[in-house]
Design a protein around this motif. Structure first.
Motif, PDB file in Angstrom:
ATOM      1  N   PHE A 322       0.817  -1.220   0.000  1.00 21.29           N
ATOM      2  CA  PHE A 322       0.000   0.000   0.000  1.00 21.29           C
ATOM      3  C   PHE A 322       0.857   1.280   0.000  1.00 21.29           C
ATOM      4  O   PHE A 322       0.416   2.325   0.466  1.00 21.29           O
ATOM      5  N   GLN A 323       2.068   1.189  -0.532  1.00 25.79           N
ATOM      6  CA  GLN A 323       2.954   2.344  -0.470  1.00 25.79           C
ATOM      7  C   GLN A 323       2.398   3.554  -1.229  1.00 25.79           C
ATOM      8  O   GLN A 323       2.649   4.704  -0.844  1.00 25.79           O
ATOM      9  N   VAL A 329      -1.345   9.922   1.275  1.00 30.00           N
ATOM     10  CA  VAL A 329      -1.864  10.442   2.551  1.00 30.00           C
ATOM     11  C   VAL A 329      -0.796  10.187   3.612  1.00 30.00           C
ATOM     12  O   VAL A 329      -0.860   9.215   4.363  1.00 30.00           O
ATOM     13  N   ILE A 330       0.184  11.049   3.662  1.00 33.77           N
ATOM     14  CA  ILE A 330       1.330  10.839   4.548  1.00 33.77           C
ATOM     15  C   ILE A 330       0.940  10.880   6.012  1.00 33.77           C
ATOM     16  O   ILE A 330       1.640  10.330   6.885  1.00 33.77           O
ATOM     17  N   TYR A 402     -13.004  11.857   7.710  1.00 34.25           N
ATOM     18  CA  TYR A 402     -12.803  10.532   7.103  1.00 34.25           C
ATOM     19  C   TYR A 402     -11.512   9.889   7.603  1.00 34.25           C
ATOM     20  O   TYR A 402     -11.426   8.659   7.758  1.00 34.25           O
ATOM     21  N   LEU A 403     -10.489  10.704   7.844  1.00 31.81           N
ATOM     22  CA  LEU A 403      -9.252  10.167   8.416  1.00 31.81           C
ATOM     23  C   LEU A 403      -9.523   9.609   9.810  1.00 31.81           C
ATOM     24  O   LEU A 403      -9.034   8.533  10.166  1.00 31.81           O
ATOM     25  N   VAL A 456      -5.663  -0.157   8.332  1.00 34.37           N
ATOM     26  CA  VAL A 456      -5.526   1.278   8.106  1.00 34.37           C
ATOM     27  C   VAL A 456      -5.346   1.584   6.626  1.00 34.37           C
ATOM     28  O   VAL A 456      -6.065   2.424   6.038  1.00 34.37           O
ATOM     29  N   LEU A 457      -4.387   0.912   6.005  1.00 31.42           N
ATOM     30  CA  LEU A 457      -4.072   1.223   4.601  1.00 31.42           C
ATOM     31  C   LEU A 457      -5.148   0.720   3.654  1.00 31.42           C
ATOM     32  O   LEU A 457      -5.429   1.350   2.617  1.00 31.42           O
TER      33      LEU A 457
END
Length: 468
Positions: A322-323, A329-330, A402-403, A456-457
């Motif tokens: 998922f890089q 989204v750092i 959303y985060l 998460v990713l």
């Protein structure tokens, strides 16, 4: 500028303080200046902790020098203040006859513990230098595991025939006063002609009966006892259920073999807990002390760390997949370690409870479904609370609801996964015959990391347009 000592008394006081802080230096000085007779007196002034500290600061040559200068009885008392690993290490430095003289002064259970930790050839050389009957008894004790009654019992106890009179018992006690005075005995044990245990004789009973009375008439008949193979968990349960200081140990035919003291069971319980803790932290292969050889300590730790590296490559692989999402989204990088660590903490709590209940016999390895449901019930509550908290932090951090949703849901789900693994994996490993203390930690860490990163990713990838 600090004050300097100006009088002879000040200098003497400063020297005394230095000896208290560094007792090993005083020990060596007494041994070197031709006054070894002063060593026992100085050792008596030290606490048990200071005695162990002093010995740990000496090198092998100095330890040999110290033990050679001490009477065997004093050396044995010193060795009893050490851990089993330290005691075996010290004994291994000595010639067989010198070591045997010291071992002879130890209680039988400690004789077995020390010699059991030595290489077989060295232990046999020491046993050959002991009286034959004593050596045979130690060999019998070392044949048992440390966590069963046979491995915890002592052979020093009072034994009487049921045919003896009170007068004969008292005569025997007086004749062996020097030997029995060290036993701190409250009870004697009564055996028949075949050495089978048939009664217990409280010493106070001897005071209130006629000298002509028979032991069989004043003893407590049909006493409780345990078998040589009774495991530690059952011994703990026995002493929890009975207010005894000790219990006789018999073989399959009822022949009296020794006595297990409550203190020995408590000590072994603590030692087993310490061993499990060390294993859970990656210290495998037994007790580790910093006085041990560096290569031995490094090898023991590396055997676990190298496996952990391989397991963590799997977690890193999830991030690699998922890089692109992570680069877009750092901010997700800030929350990945939080979710991983919090889930791991929840899982470790579950591991600790399962390990504790396994050691106490409160759960069986077959009860995984019941344990899983109990952990999930807790995980739902804690996961929801932690998820909401982290979600609020994410919203405040980036101003993106959303985060907050992504990291909150990820932590909620991963907490449930972590407690499920933490609660059930120790039972599964125990059922399969593996050591749960060693394997539970790495498995839990790896799986919770992988699941946390994936959640998460993965969720972020699904909602990428909302997060940019």
């Amino acid at each position: 500028m600090p004050d300097q000592p100006t009088t002879t008394e000040d200098l003497a006081r400063e020297a005394a303080t230095g000896r208290e802080d560094r007792p090993w230096e005083e020990l060596l000085r007494l041994a070197d200046d031709g006054r070894p007779q002063s060593l026992p007196e100085f050792l008596d002034e030290l606490s048990t902790a200071d005695q162990a500290l002093a010995l740990s600061r000496l090198d092998d040559r100095q330890r040999q020098q110290m033990l050679a200068a001490l009477p065997a009885e004093t050396a044995a008392e010193w060795i009893q203040s050490l851990t089993e690993a330290q005691a075996a290490d010290v004994i291994s430095l000595l010639q067989a006859d010198t070591a045997a003289a010291i071992v002879h002064e130890l209680p039988s259970d400690e004789q077995a513990d020390v010699l059991g930790d030595l290489p077989t050839a060295q232990a046999e050389a020491i046993l050959d230098a002991l009286p034959r009957e004593e050596a045979d008894a130690v060999r019998e004790l070392t044949s048992f595991a440390d966590d069963v009654a046979g491995g915890l019992m002592i052979r020093e106890f009072l034994k009487f025939s049921d045919q003896m009179t009170v007068a004969q018992v008292i005569e025997q006690l007086l004749a062996n006063e020097a030997e029995y005075s060290d036993l701190d005995v409250w009870y004697g044990y009564v055996c028949d002609a075949d050495e089978r245990l048939i009664g217990v004789l409280p010493m106070r009973n001897l005071l209130f009966v006629k000298r002509s009375a028979r032991v069989r008439d004043i003893m407590i008949s049909n006493p409780l006892s345990v078998t040589e193979t009774m495991p530690l968990d059952d011994l703990v349960e026995f002493f929890d259920s009975h207010a005894f200081l000790g219990v006789p140990v018999v073989d399959a035919e009822g022949i009296l073999k020794g006595i297990v003291h409550r203190e020995a069971v408590d000590h072994e319980t603590v030692r087993a807990a310490e061993s499990d803790y060390l294993k859970s932290q990656g210290i495998v292969g037994g007790e580790e002390l910093r006085t041990m050889p560096v290569w031995l300590r490094a090898r023991r730790r590396l055997s676990w760390l190298s496996i952990n590296v391989l397991l963590n490559i799997g977690a890193a692989a999830v991030i690699a997949v998922f890089q692109d999402t992570l680069q877009a989204v750092i901010a997700l990088a800030v929350f990945l370690p939080i979710i991983s660590d919090m889930s791991g903490c929840s899982g470790n709590q579950a591991v600790a409870v399962s390990m504790r209940e396994l050691s106490l016999g409160l759960i069986r390895p077959t009860e995984m479904l019941r344990v899983w449901w109990q952990e999930v019930s807790v995980g739902l509550i804690n996961g929801a609370a932690l998820g909401v908290l982290v979600a609020l932090v994410a919203v405040l951090f980036k101003g993106n609801g959303y985060l907050g949703l992504v990291v909150g849901v990820a932590l909620f789900v991963n907490t449930i996964i972590a407690v499920s693994i933490g609660g059930t994996v120790p039972l599964l490993l125990k059922r399969l015959g593996f050591d749960p203390a060693v394997a539970s930690g790495p498995l839990l860490t790896t799986v919770t990391d992988m699941c946390g990163f994936f959640l998460v990713l993965g969720l972020a990838t699904m909602m990428l347009s909302k997060l940019l």
